[in-house]
Scaffold this active site. Structure first.
Site, PDB file in Angstrom:
ATOM      1  N   GLY A   1      -7.598 -14.282   2.769  1.00 10.63           N
ATOM      2  CA  GLY A   1      -6.570 -14.527   3.702  1.00 10.63           C
ATOM      3  C   GLY A   1      -6.964 -15.534   4.732  1.00 10.63           C
ATOM      4  O   GLY A   1      -6.865 -16.725   4.610  1.00 10.63           O
TER       5      GLY A   1
ATOM      6  N   LYS B   1       0.910  -1.323   0.088  1.00 13.45           N
ATOM      7  CA  LYS B   1      -0.165  -0.014   0.134  1.00 13.45           C
ATOM      8  C   LYS B   1       0.930   1.167  -0.021  1.00 13.45           C
ATOM      9  O   LYS B   1       0.896   2.023   0.899  1.00 13.45           O
ATOM     10  CB  LYS B   1      -1.033   0.176   1.098  1.00 13.45           C
TER      11      LYS B   1
HETATM   12  O1  3DU Z   1      -9.292 -10.455   5.698  1.00 11.83           O
HETATM   13  P1  3DU Z   1      -8.429 -11.302   4.941  1.00 11.83           P
HETATM   14  O2  3DU Z   1      -7.810 -12.358   6.176  1.00 11.83           O
HETATM   15  O3  3DU Z   1      -9.005 -12.418   4.079  1.00 11.83           O
HETATM   16  O4  3DU Z   1      -7.488 -10.805   4.494  1.00 11.83           O
HETATM   17  C1  3DU Z   1      -7.385  -9.629   3.671  1.00 11.83           C
HETATM   18  C2  3DU Z   1      -6.021  -9.100   3.330  1.00 11.83           C
HETATM   19  O5  3DU Z   1      -6.215  -7.996   2.222  1.00 11.83           O
HETATM   20  C3  3DU Z   1      -5.120  -8.678   4.165  1.00 11.83           C
HETATM   21  O6  3DU Z   1      -3.866  -8.770   3.763  1.00 11.83           O
HETATM   22  C4  3DU Z   1      -5.491  -7.175   4.229  1.00 11.83           C
HETATM   23  O7  3DU Z   1      -4.676  -6.436   4.430  1.00 11.83           O
HETATM   24  C5  3DU Z   1      -5.773  -6.733   2.862  1.00 11.83           C
HETATM   25  N1  3DU Z   1      -6.703  -5.852   2.308  1.00 11.83           N
HETATM   26  C6  3DU Z   1      -7.921  -5.716   2.887  1.00 11.83           C
HETATM   27  O8  3DU Z   1      -8.474  -6.485   3.569  1.00 11.83           O
HETATM   28  C7  3DU Z   1      -8.634  -4.477   2.195  1.00 11.83           C
HETATM   29  C8  3DU Z   1      -8.343  -3.622   1.556  1.00 11.83           C
HETATM   30  O9  3DU Z   1      -9.157  -2.548   1.199  1.00 11.83           O
HETATM   31  C9  3DU Z   1      -6.996  -3.591   1.314  1.00 11.83           C
HETATM   32  C10 3DU Z   1      -6.354  -4.868   1.529  1.00 11.83           C
END
Ligand code: 3DU
Length: 211
Positions: A190, A60
């Protein structure tokens, strides 16, 4: 076919490599961010490269143009294939990320709107739309848009046309993969995968429901 991108936010190198390897047959790319790189070092990129999947650096990137250039040069020199950068920093800074990515034969994606509840504070009210316009103007390869708000993906799609949309927020954050997969080019997942009892089985399941 909507891509399935594994967000590998685990902190242990052996575990990260094992999860990535077991999921590799069912995923299209691996997203690596600060948690894994800060815990294991940039050398994790070389370890994961053996799998032959595209590696996306989710740093980012959000700095002035010169610093963005230095960061993105380091990202691509390390072996990443793509970088995620913020757009709110403005066209010059975002364009630098795109130019560095393209000079390495890579891709750059601009965060248009984030997926967490607090993201509405600043991204709504026209900002996300303007960032999506900026992504088009700086020739980014695509945007990041929230799986937690499919209606926002539809709105941002109107602005960016056929450019790629990658969408995080599926599963752990509440986004419904069935609803989102048909709207985007890739879902980013994730915890639903890496924290599952059987990550490969969960990746396989998600690879079947994506459109
Ligand atoms: O919520 P999860 O565990 O499925 O992970 C989502 C990933 O995507 C995590 O690395 C987070 O930092 C990234 N991400 C978002 O979740 C939301 C965004 O707007 C951008 C990146």
């Amino acid at each position: 076919m909507t891509e399935l991108i594994l967000s590998l936010d685990v902190l242990d190198k052996t575990e990260a490599c094992a999860i990535a390897k077991s999921c590799a047959p069912y995923i299209d790319a691996i997203k690596v961010g600060y948690p894994l790189v800060l815990a294991t070092g940039l050398s994790i990129v070389r370890d994961l490269a053996d799998l032959g999947l595209p590696l996306i650096a989710d740093f980012k990137v959000a700095d002035i143009p010169n610093t963005n250039r230095l960061i993105c040069e380091a990202v691509f020199s390390a072996g990443f294939d793509a970088v995620i950068a913020h757009g709110f920093v403005g066209p010059d800074a975002a364009r630098t990320c795109v130019e560095v990515a393209h000079s390495h034969g890579g891709a750059a994606y601009i965060v248009a709107e984030m997926s967490h509840p607090g993201a509405t504070e600043f991204f709504h009210g026209g900002v996300a739309e303007r960032i999506a316009e900026l992504a088009v103007a700086v020739r980014a390869d695509g945007i990041i848009a929230p799986a937690t708000r499919p209606e926002r993906i539809v709105r941002l799609r109107e602005i960016i046309g056929k450019k790629t949309i990658y969408s995080p927020g599926v599963g752990a954050q509440g986004g419904d993969p069935d609803a989102v997969a048909r709207l985007v080019d890739g879902i980013i997942v994730g915890r639903s995968i890496y924290a599952a009892e059987d990550p490969a089985a969960e990746a396989e399941r998600l690879s079947r429901i994506r459109r």
